[in-house]
Scaffold this motif. Structure first.
Motif, mmCIF file in Angstrom:
data_model
loop_
_atom_site.group_PDB
_atom_site.id
_atom_site.type_symbol
_atom_site.label_atom_id
_atom_site.label_comp_id
_atom_site.label_asym_id
_atom_site.label_seq_id
_atom_site.Cartn_x
_atom_site.Cartn_y
_atom_site.Cartn_z
ATOM 1 N N LEU K 24 0.835 -1.206 0.000
ATOM 2 C CA LEU K 24 0.000 0.000 0.000
ATOM 3 C C LEU K 24 0.869 1.254 0.000
ATOM 4 O O LEU K 24 0.662 2.185 -0.798
ATOM 5 C CB LEU K 24 -0.919 -0.018 1.222
ATOM 6 N N ILE K 28 1.044 3.985 -3.136
ATOM 7 C CA ILE K 28 0.641 5.390 -2.967
ATOM 8 C C ILE K 28 1.807 6.303 -3.324
ATOM 9 O O ILE K 28 1.631 7.308 -4.041
ATOM 10 C CB ILE K 28 0.172 5.655 -1.521
ATOM 11 N N ASP K 29 2.991 5.961 -2.860
ATOM 12 C CA ASP K 29 4.134 6.825 -3.172
ATOM 13 C C ASP K 29 4.464 6.789 -4.662
ATOM 14 O O ASP K 29 4.840 7.817 -5.240
ATOM 15 C CB ASP K 29 5.357 6.406 -2.353
ATOM 16 N N SER K 64 -3.449 0.398 -5.332
ATOM 17 C CA SER K 64 -3.406 0.776 -3.908
ATOM 18 C C SER K 64 -4.786 0.548 -3.302
ATOM 19 O O SER K 64 -4.902 0.117 -2.152
ATOM 20 C CB SER K 64 -2.959 2.233 -3.744
ATOM 21 N N ASP K 65 -5.822 0.805 -4.043
ATOM 22 C CA ASP K 65 -7.163 0.528 -3.546
ATOM 23 C C ASP K 65 -7.367 -0.974 -3.340
ATOM 24 O O ASP K 65 -7.955 -1.409 -2.348
ATOM 25 C CB ASP K 65 -8.201 1.066 -4.533
ATOM 26 N N ALA K 68 -5.393 -2.152 -0.192
ATOM 27 C CA ALA K 68 -5.952 -1.624 1.057
ATOM 28 C C ALA K 68 -7.255 -2.347 1.392
ATOM 29 O O ALA K 68 -7.490 -2.739 2.539
ATOM 30 C CB ALA K 68 -6.204 -0.116 0.921
ATOM 31 N N SER K 77 -6.462 -3.275 9.584
ATOM 32 C CA SER K 77 -6.660 -1.878 9.226
ATOM 33 C C SER K 77 -5.498 -1.377 8.368
ATOM 34 O O SER K 77 -4.344 -1.393 8.812
ATOM 35 C CB SER K 77 -6.758 -1.034 10.505
ATOM 36 N N PRO K 78 -5.776 -0.908 7.154
ATOM 37 C CA PRO K 78 -4.707 -0.391 6.295
ATOM 38 C C PRO K 78 -4.342 1.031 6.695
ATOM 39 O O PRO K 78 -5.183 1.771 7.200
ATOM 40 C CB PRO K 78 -5.326 -0.410 4.900
ATOM 41 N N ASP K 79 -3.114 1.444 6.443
ATOM 42 C CA ASP K 79 -2.645 2.779 6.809
ATOM 43 C C ASP K 79 -2.008 3.449 5.594
ATOM 44 O O ASP K 79 -0.881 3.132 5.215
ATOM 45 C CB ASP K 79 -1.626 2.665 7.953
ATOM 46 N N GLY K 80 -2.717 4.395 5.008
ATOM 47 C CA GLY K 80 -2.230 5.063 3.804
ATOM 48 C C GLY K 80 -2.112 6.560 4.017
ATOM 49 O O GLY K 80 -2.253 7.330 3.072
ATOM 50 N N ARG K 81 -1.820 6.961 5.263
ATOM 51 C CA ARG K 81 -1.720 8.387 5.571
ATOM 52 C C ARG K 81 -0.395 8.970 5.066
ATOM 53 O O ARG K 81 0.610 8.249 4.937
ATOM 54 C CB ARG K 81 -1.862 8.601 7.079
ATOM 55 N N ALA K 82 -0.395 10.264 4.814
ATOM 56 C CA ALA K 82 0.779 10.915 4.212
ATOM 57 C C ALA K 82 2.042 10.649 5.016
ATOM 58 O O ALA K 82 3.102 10.327 4.443
ATOM 59 C CB ALA K 82 0.521 12.419 4.094
ATOM 60 N N ALA K 83 1.975 10.771 6.344
ATOM 61 C CA ALA K 83 3.177 10.594 7.154
ATOM 62 C C ALA K 83 3.674 9.149 7.052
ATOM 63 O O ALA K 83 4.891 8.898 6.997
ATOM 64 C CB ALA K 83 2.879 10.951 8.615
ATOM 65 N N VAL K 85 3.294 7.156 4.534
ATOM 66 C CA VAL K 85 3.880 7.004 3.204
ATOM 67 C C VAL K 85 5.261 7.663 3.162
ATOM 68 O O VAL K 85 6.232 7.078 2.668
ATOM 69 C CB VAL K 85 2.961 7.620 2.124
ATOM 70 N N ALA K 86 5.349 8.874 3.686
ATOM 71 C CA ALA K 86 6.622 9.596 3.653
ATOM 72 C C ALA K 86 7.702 8.829 4.396
ATOM 73 O O ALA K 86 8.876 8.836 4.002
ATOM 74 C CB ALA K 86 6.439 10.996 4.256
#
Lengths: 156, 156, 156, 156, 156, 156, 156, 156, 156, 156, 156, 156
Positions: K24, K28-29, K64-65, K68, K77-83, K85-86
């Motif tokens: 994931l 996303i990245d 990615s969808d 997830a 629970s999937p985690d695709g938050r910006a932080a 990913v970064a």
């Protein structure tokens, strides 16, 4: 004959009418120039440039219809005849014959740049005279500046 | 620069090139004239004529692309610039300003008639020189004569 | 009343008009015959033949419109009325009632064959009189001969 | 040969079969008449009438297929041949040649009126004999009466 | 729990509810039978029959939804569970295993015939009780009788 | 077995049959060559050339179907088997392995040029023998010459 | 020139490359054979077989593209030239000329059977070498075995 | 002015005209009420109710057009003006302001219930007077009763 | 009669055939159960659950076709008759009558859970016997587990 | 109950809310008036005017949704009920009964003119209060002024 | 709160969950990086690269969808938050600012290469743990390796 | 390297560039947050919220492209990298793990509210600096405020 009582006062109408007529001529010529280069471009980037030019043609034709019908809606007869375009366009005449792909891109950078400058003047000129026409000029400018970027980037 | 060895002998190529260039100018101007009347027509038949004219525009634009790219395919640079169109079109210039619906129909009858006459000459001229180009002229003539009928019938 | 000055000289026009009117009657009757068999066919090949016949109907209806409007475009009033079709069609009358699938295919082989023969005569007759109409007859013939092959193959 | 045992008793079947066969002939002729006028209409309302007529053709063709296949579904062979149509249609024969737009509209008002009258008789005749066929006649009548209004309104 | 006050009096509602529930079971089973034969048919007519059967499946599934939701709309809980269908269907059980194409067609002629008979009884039974439900049964019957004809014709 | 009585006299048929069979082999090989290069091209123009080649594949596949079915329609069995294509194609064999984008374009310029030369001979050869087949060759030539221009321009 | 560092070790790559190249040749030839029969089939089942064959063509063309581009993605140049196909296909050569519908079906049963056998070997051979390529072979096999069933059922 | 001779006797026409005019007013108001609630609903079921209401709007607008044009087809001028709707609707006025989702659903249950009752009276009233109009009322009732169920179920 | 020589050895075929037949019965029943609840659900979440259930129906119907045709492709006659489904489904029978939305969701959680457990056993059972069938079971499991999550989340 | 903290200060919100509510009422009434004339127009221009009016209906319905949802987005409950529309519309009431085509066009010229005047006042009033709402009024004005031109031109 | 009983044993679930979460973040990245270069690329290949990058974006967003929602389906629970990913992406950070077309292609070659390596590890890691998730990783790898080839070929 | 001479003076360009870069970061993060909640939401409103969130994703992705390409068009390199988004977003970080539907709605109300506040500041900041960019911010604000209303209403 046929007279429309415009929603705008005379002075405003005069300003807006000139802006619309000028935009009409510029956009028709932009479409003709883009087609001319579409047919005459040669070089390794032929296909990309050939296709990209037809997207400019689509934009220019769509917006020339918009501004001409806007003029009619304000009671002003639009003039998009070949002689009028040949005489009054803000786009510099292009040379006849085949054109190398890099030069083709440069031609469009110049042509779009010239039309954008005049279109931004129309945005400014019509702000108080007619916000409806101004909104059209704003959206046309947005589209042209996007094309402008893409041709600049392609020669970047 | 860029030279294509054409599949046609020189004399034939000259004949065909003139026919294609002439057709290109006629068709671009036909599209401009039809748009001009599309924007300026008034009268009880406004909506019918307004819509009918856009079908002529579609036909003329499609075929102008066909003949210009045919010229390129034969190694001949097409010229569809505004000044070339203004100077060389076979369509009589239309007057500026609003036009009554009956006159609008008459304008198209005349414009289509003029282009058809010249297009039929191109059919004859290219028969032996290049049957491929001739076939295009035949199909263009068919489409134009269909529009011609419809405008004549509308003033019948 | 309503008179169109045809682009063709009188003698040519007469030739072309007869060809177009004859084609119109043949094609309308072909559509009616194909529909008649479409509704009345029985037998193990019912579904294939039933569907195949509707493709003939589509072809015949499309081309009957083309030739009728071509006649109008040349200033000649087309006649596609039931009595005219019943009297002048080149397709042999089919029997009433249910028809076995093999006979249905045979009926179409005959009907298409008869129309093709006459259509090829029209191709020859109009070659010098009007290459535009001739081109239509050529394309109609191509479509009909493709259907003809498929029905022959289905009884092969 | 091929016999379907119908879901209807003989007397009812006879009633319904006559109604379906009559409707088939009327609808085929209505399509032919509408096409005939579609090709021959002239006058300032040409484009409107020309397009409106093709909508009648679509309706008539769609419903002629419905009633013919309904006859087949009841085990009754439908007859839609040109000679049958020419002999048995409820639509008055139209004159040959060009027709002025107002007369064209009048022709359709008459033709639709004649078919509607007969279709309403079929609605009444089949009510107890076969509610399935009756429902088809009701829907056909609804469509025809909508066209009838539009042509009347156009001459109103 | 959840009770809808039906727009129909109790006696009418009972009649209509039985008709809808019966139709639901018949149509679900018809879809299952058609799919079963769709998968098991063999023989030279395989492809035609295989495709034709999926059109029956589409019809049966669409109308089973219609009648089930009609029952719900009248406040009657529909029952389309496998055991209910297995126990109450009006379609004769089909044998397991491969089926020759001619027998496949015959199976459908029988299955459709059985459902049509019962559906026509529902048309009669609901005429006064609820014309809205009756209209649905009429349209379902029309569709089934059209399929019935096509399978009969294919074995004709 | 299966014999079609052709609409053409024997001598004409022989001419046309050879032209169609030759065109079939050329067009199948053109599609195979274009796919081969589509998969093996590398270099900065990869994406443009990769996409442009698939448009040639579409054209060649569509027209190979047209000419093969035209042969069948004239009663002549078409032969599009791999060995026949490998032995008789007018397209020069391409080398195995990766190919640089400029060479890929050059390969297509050559392949299209070779097919066009032979296709123009077929246009000439069939003019009197069968105008229907000739019309197909004319339209194929038009499409190929348009592709030919685009690949030449891309190396211009 | 151009070298891709493959994600697979050399031994695995060799295995996968052979499988992909073999599949490419089989699938191109399957498409050619299916088209050949598509054009040459005759007999009462003509239309069904003719249409069914084009679905095989679509499957074979789609998957030949998939495996060729998979080879390229692994850094292996695919070879789909006519001579390569003619020399290396796993499909038995078909005879020239017209083919009766039952024989046409039989030809496809054999051709599909031969390709399936080889494709299942590729599924086994690539299981550990490259699960990504194996997954493609599995899906190709699924599609081919579905076609295989349908042709067998049609001769059942 | 403009008078249509209706296919119905005067007494029947009066009955049908009242039914159609009443249905028109009810359906326009139903669309306005559904839109009003569509904009003002709040609560956890917001999205479901908001979307469900637009389906009622679509149904009501489509059928209001149907009944108005049916009136015109019978020669009766329909009246769908705001004041007429405000004065004559069978739907109870809704309160202004935000509405909780459960109340929104209840509002639609009531509104649909009221229109359905009146629509069923129109089905009964027009049975002998005009089966064509009655059929429209039957289909409108079917659609409304389906919506009615869905809103009842949503509050069940 | 009709015997296919399967690509699988007998023991493998037996394993795969049982898995496919079991999956067929489960998926048909899943579609019937989902429809049953689709029609009978009531409560504030009616619309969401009603729509969500039809997506399960689509998935189950699509995959029941896939596994049945896969059985046929392996030479095994599939059995999807109502009685077979009623007797052999892995889905627990649902109660008759209306069902509250929360219970409806719970019913689907249970039904999907039961089918998933069995489908995962089929994935394991067919791994070596037939990777082609296994791949289908894997994709079916993926789809069912996605639905399973959505119904669990909706009751979470 | 339900209170949204608006992004606008109270005074600005009051200004914008009045403008949106006024526009909502005007646009709903414009749609009702255009439909009323759409159903009641008669005369030779019937079809053109009938179709042109439905385009006004589409515009008015689309924008009434936009402004109502904009009000909701600002926390202001929109009011589009029949009585509110009947009481507050800026469009002059139209007479009942049939209307000649020229008068129909004139009615729309007046109705559009009245709404445009008020819409331009809203553009001015909301300029500083909320540029987002102002932008919507500008675009609505553009669309209405285009319709206004077309109806004026049709009576020109 | 909300706990799903996973179909996988705990150890397997842990393995699969890590693989899905890692995929994931990578995907996303990859989408963000591809968009970043899409906006910043300059040079003669601008248009080709610009368009090619959006196809990578589409692939990365779609998958990615998929991963997830697969995690959710397994109760993780999937985690695709910006932080997230970064911090956790396998794609090397790209420099800010404009990027020349050749470098842009190189950036994608590297980014895709990095993600492919990790994705192939996930294929291996999940083979026994969960063949359903593994199948998704296989298909994602196939798509990424196709893009990887195309960017390598474009710099070849 | 690559420098575009911007149509804006330096001071204006600085203002607009900051606004565009800020909007880009906000919109990318809004899309990531909406997707995060889309995957993690649970509870009875799961399906509605899940679907509603994807509409926010579509809006945010579309507009992030618009503002990034607008920056490029003004000669300013946009920065949409993960680290930039993680560091500079105006959206408050959301917690990891499952989220109840009501909280999910609340999260979006907050996230949209935060972005709207900043976007309105950008509308004000760019009014004189660049009306073209301002117009984009106005339209983005309109879309976001519509979503904001819908989530507030869903918790109302």
């Amino acid at each position: 004959m046929y007279v429309v009582k415009s929603p705008l006062p005379d002075a405003d109408l005069k300003t807006v009418a000139e802006a619309l007529q000028g935009a009409l001529v510029d956009l028709i010529d932009l479409a003709l120039v883009a087609k001319q280069v579409h047919w005459n471009v040669v070089g390794p980037r032929f296909r990309s440039v050939h296709l990209q030019l037809d997207e400019v043609v689509d934009t220019a034709r769509m917006h020339s219809d918009t501004v001409a019908e806007r003029a009619s809606a304000l009671g002003v007869s639009p003039d998009g005849r070949a002689a009028t375009v040949a005489a009054g366009s803000g786009v510099k005449a292009v040379a006849e014959g085949w054109v190398k792909d890099g030069d083709a891109v440069g031609t469009l950078v110049d042509a779009l740049g010239a039309v954008i400058t005049r279109m931004r003047e129309r945005v400014a000129a019509t702000e108080t005279a007619d916000p409806v026409s101004q909104d059209m000029f704003i959206q046309i400018t947005a589209d042209l500046e996007k094309h402008h970027w893409m041709f600049q980037a392609a020669n970047g």
